[in-house]
Design an enzyme around this catalytic site. Sequence first.
Site, PDB file in Angstrom:
ATOM      1  N   ASP A 104      -1.145  16.227   5.579  1.00  0.00           N
ATOM      2  CA  ASP A 104      -1.703  15.029   4.721  1.00  0.00           C
ATOM      3  C   ASP A 104      -3.194  16.605   4.320  1.00  0.00           C
ATOM      4  O   ASP A 104      -4.251  15.814   5.162  1.00  0.00           O
ATOM      5  CB  ASP A 104      -2.128  14.293   5.934  1.00  0.00           C
ATOM      6  CG  ASP A 104      -3.031  13.065   3.891  1.00  0.00           C
ATOM      7  OD1 ASP A 104      -2.913  13.749   3.325  1.00  0.00           O
ATOM      8  OD2 ASP A 104      -3.509  12.439   5.118  1.00  0.00           O
ATOM      9  N   CYS A 111      -6.631  13.882   6.813  1.00  0.00           N
ATOM     10  CA  CYS A 111      -6.664  13.095   7.363  1.00  0.00           C
ATOM     11  C   CYS A 111      -7.659  11.840   7.546  1.00  0.00           C
ATOM     12  O   CYS A 111      -8.386  12.620   8.419  1.00  0.00           O
ATOM     13  CB  CYS A 111      -5.590  12.948   8.448  1.00  0.00           C
ATOM     14  SG  CYS A 111      -5.075  11.638   9.036  1.00  0.00           S
ATOM     15  N   GLU A 170     -11.459   9.415  -2.512  1.00  0.00           N
ATOM     16  CA  GLU A 170     -12.297   9.646  -1.934  1.00  0.00           C
ATOM     17  C   GLU A 170     -13.279  10.445  -2.214  1.00  0.00           C
ATOM     18  O   GLU A 170     -13.234  11.418  -2.809  1.00  0.00           O
ATOM     19  CB  GLU A 170     -11.530   9.812  -0.773  1.00  0.00           C
ATOM     20  CG  GLU A 170     -10.237  11.750  -0.315  1.00  0.00           C
ATOM     21  CD  GLU A 170      -9.554  11.339   0.786  1.00  0.00           C
ATOM     22  OE1 GLU A 170     -10.105  12.133   1.121  1.00  0.00           O
ATOM     23  OE2 GLU A 170      -8.988  10.447   0.899  1.00  0.00           O
ATOM     24  N   GLU A 216     -14.111   4.562   5.561  1.00  0.00           N
ATOM     25  CA  GLU A 216     -12.952   5.231   6.332  1.00  0.00           C
ATOM     26  C   GLU A 216     -13.616   5.459   7.963  1.00  0.00           C
ATOM     27  O   GLU A 216     -14.270   5.451   8.387  1.00  0.00           O
ATOM     28  CB  GLU A 216     -11.955   6.246   5.904  1.00  0.00           C
ATOM     29  CG  GLU A 216     -11.841   7.074   7.309  1.00  0.00           C
ATOM     30  CD  GLU A 216     -10.163   6.241   6.631  1.00  0.00           C
ATOM     31  OE1 GLU A 216     -10.390   4.753   7.764  1.00  0.00           O
ATOM     32  OE2 GLU A 216      -8.840   6.303   7.000  1.00  0.00           O
ATOM     33  N   HIS A 259      -7.165   3.822  -4.947  1.00  0.00           N
ATOM     34  CA  HIS A 259      -8.644   4.366  -4.357  1.00  0.00           C
ATOM     35  C   HIS A 259      -9.119   6.206  -3.973  1.00  0.00           C
ATOM     36  O   HIS A 259      -8.328   6.802  -4.105  1.00  0.00           O
ATOM     37  CB  HIS A 259      -9.048   4.550  -2.960  1.00  0.00           C
ATOM     38  CG  HIS A 259      -8.297   4.645  -1.297  1.00  0.00           C
ATOM     39  ND1 HIS A 259      -7.990   5.579  -0.853  1.00  0.00           N
ATOM     40  CD2 HIS A 259      -6.763   3.934  -1.175  1.00  0.00           C
ATOM     41  CE1 HIS A 259      -6.521   6.112  -0.251  1.00  0.00           C
ATOM     42  NE2 HIS A 259      -6.408   4.602  -0.074  1.00  0.00           N
ATOM     43  N   ASP A 292      -6.182  10.142  -3.245  1.00  0.00           N
ATOM     44  CA  ASP A 292      -7.444  11.510  -2.805  1.00  0.00           C
ATOM     45  C   ASP A 292      -8.293  11.855  -3.170  1.00  0.00           C
ATOM     46  O   ASP A 292      -8.602  11.161  -3.341  1.00  0.00           O
ATOM     47  CB  ASP A 292      -5.846  12.863  -2.768  1.00  0.00           C
ATOM     48  CG  ASP A 292      -5.235  12.866  -1.704  1.00  0.00           C
ATOM     49  OD1 ASP A 292      -4.802  11.670  -0.593  1.00  0.00           O
ATOM     50  OD2 ASP A 292      -3.915  13.169  -1.913  1.00  0.00           O
ATOM     51  N   ASN A 337      -8.571  -0.081   7.322  1.00  0.00           N
ATOM     52  CA  ASN A 337      -7.231   0.747   7.914  1.00  0.00           C
ATOM     53  C   ASN A 337      -7.151   0.362   9.367  1.00  0.00           C
ATOM     54  O   ASN A 337      -7.396   1.051   9.913  1.00  0.00           O
ATOM     55  CB  ASN A 337      -7.929   1.897   7.366  1.00  0.00           C
ATOM     56  CG  ASN A 337      -6.345   3.268   7.172  1.00  0.00           C
ATOM     57  OD1 ASN A 337      -4.998   2.255   7.976  1.00  0.00           O
ATOM     58  ND2 ASN A 337      -6.764   4.628   7.212  1.00  0.00           N
ATOM     59  N   ASP A 353      -2.440   5.714  -2.624  1.00  0.00           N
ATOM     60  CA  ASP A 353      -3.735   7.181  -2.018  1.00  0.00           C
ATOM     61  C   ASP A 353      -4.033   7.982  -2.856  1.00  0.00           C
ATOM     62  O   ASP A 353      -3.033   8.842  -3.765  1.00  0.00           O
ATOM     63  CB  ASP A 353      -3.593   6.713  -0.746  1.00  0.00           C
ATOM     64  CG  ASP A 353      -4.638   7.884  -0.426  1.00  0.00           C
ATOM     65  OD1 ASP A 353      -5.609   8.438  -0.910  1.00  0.00           O
ATOM     66  OD2 ASP A 353      -3.892   8.315   0.864  1.00  0.00           O
ATOM     67  N   TYR A 384       1.266  -1.424  -0.218  1.00  0.00           N
ATOM     68  CA  TYR A 384      -0.079  -0.084  -0.015  1.00  0.00           C
ATOM     69  C   TYR A 384       0.388   1.023   0.014  1.00  0.00           C
ATOM     70  O   TYR A 384       1.946   1.164   0.646  1.00  0.00           O
ATOM     71  CB  TYR A 384      -0.861   0.165   1.166  1.00  0.00           C
ATOM     72  CG  TYR A 384      -1.560   1.460   1.293  1.00  0.00           C
ATOM     73  CD1 TYR A 384      -2.625   1.757   0.174  1.00  0.00           C
ATOM     74  CD2 TYR A 384      -1.839   2.199   1.848  1.00  0.00           C
ATOM     75  CE1 TYR A 384      -3.785   2.675  -0.177  1.00  0.00           C
ATOM     76  CE2 TYR A 384      -2.189   3.451   2.371  1.00  0.00           C
ATOM     77  CZ  TYR A 384      -3.371   3.687   1.492  1.00  0.00           C
ATOM     78  OH  TYR A 384      -4.177   4.540   1.283  1.00  0.00           O
ATOM     79  N   ARG A 417     -13.243   5.204  -1.937  1.00  0.00           N
ATOM     80  CA  ARG A 417     -13.462   5.866  -0.357  1.00  0.00           C
ATOM     81  C   ARG A 417     -14.488   6.720  -0.425  1.00  0.00           C
ATOM     82  O   ARG A 417     -14.589   7.755  -0.360  1.00  0.00           O
ATOM     83  CB  ARG A 417     -11.911   6.166   0.540  1.00  0.00           C
ATOM     84  CG  ARG A 417     -11.719   6.413   1.458  1.00  0.00           C
ATOM     85  CD  ARG A 417     -10.450   7.151   2.147  1.00  0.00           C
ATOM     86  NE  ARG A 417     -10.057   8.244   2.751  1.00  0.00           N
ATOM     87  CZ  ARG A 417      -9.370   8.855   3.972  1.00  0.00           C
ATOM     88  NH1 ARG A 417      -7.761   8.649   3.576  1.00  0.00           N
ATOM     89  NH2 ARG A 417      -9.261   9.972   4.468  1.00  0.00           N
TER      90      ARG A 417
END
Length: 301
Positions: A62, A126, A118, A191, A116, A91, A213, A89, A48, A161
């Site tokens: 982040d 985060c 989101e 998440e 992924h 974002d 996660n 990721d 990952y 996500r």
Amino acid sequence: MLYSKTPPEQKRVKLRELLASGTIQQFPGAFNPLSARLIEEKGFTGVYISGAVLANDLGLPDIGLTTLTEVATRAGQIARMTDLPCIVDADTGFGEPMNVARSVQELENAGLAGCHIEDQFNPKRCGHLDGKNVVDLDTATKRIRAAADARRDPNFLIMARTDIRAVDGLQAAKDRAKALVDAGADAIFPEAMRDLHEFRAIRDAVDVPILANMTEFGKSDLFTTEQLQNVGVNMVIYPVTLLRSAMGAAERVLDTLRSLGTQQVRVPEMLTRARLYDLVDYEAYNKFDSGVFNFQIPNNR
């Protein structure tokens, strides 16, 4: 020697097989290419690549400051170093639906097995912090639809996500997960689930693989793979575990250097020279060109 001999297309097929295997898959988070090689050597099935880790590695928080180019470049450097499938990721997809489409193709070009995307506002934060905001359902589904339509390899995994659990509750998370699957998501990343019951609720809501996660210091307890598999989770990530471990060790060594004037007491905790050379596969380069590596490494070094 050099990079992975497994083409990205084969890694994507392998990822699909892993998620359909009926056995939960562990994907530790790599913070650089060499750590991805270590993950493979230790017998894990995938890697990952965390957006938080990529940002933190640049000294940034982040909060959506990294660019598509930065993420695709670094993720590609990590992915090419291992035969394992790598998920990154992405974002919020780095912009509007057209940007999401380009993001997917750039990540395909970089050799990733999947990504992924989101449903937070951009700039995001985060997933285990308070005060998150999510976009409306139409915007969220447009992102996923754009991603699914843009990929050229049908095996490139599009994972959606959703962070809506922290904003509107579990039922909203179930409803959104269903809508994201209808929009084309191959898998769901719910998440900041608070307990195993909530993972089970998402499992019951959709018929695609789901991800857990297990990040330290977050909203979720650090459940075992057995506990997660028992509630139907297909894949678990440990996004920042290796970075936190490495930086913790680095901080302790620096403190020792300052206080004692030498690192000697920390040497037993370090990766030996021989082990490091083994990880970077010096011997293979030696076989290729004896002029590259023509010395002996002491067994105790």
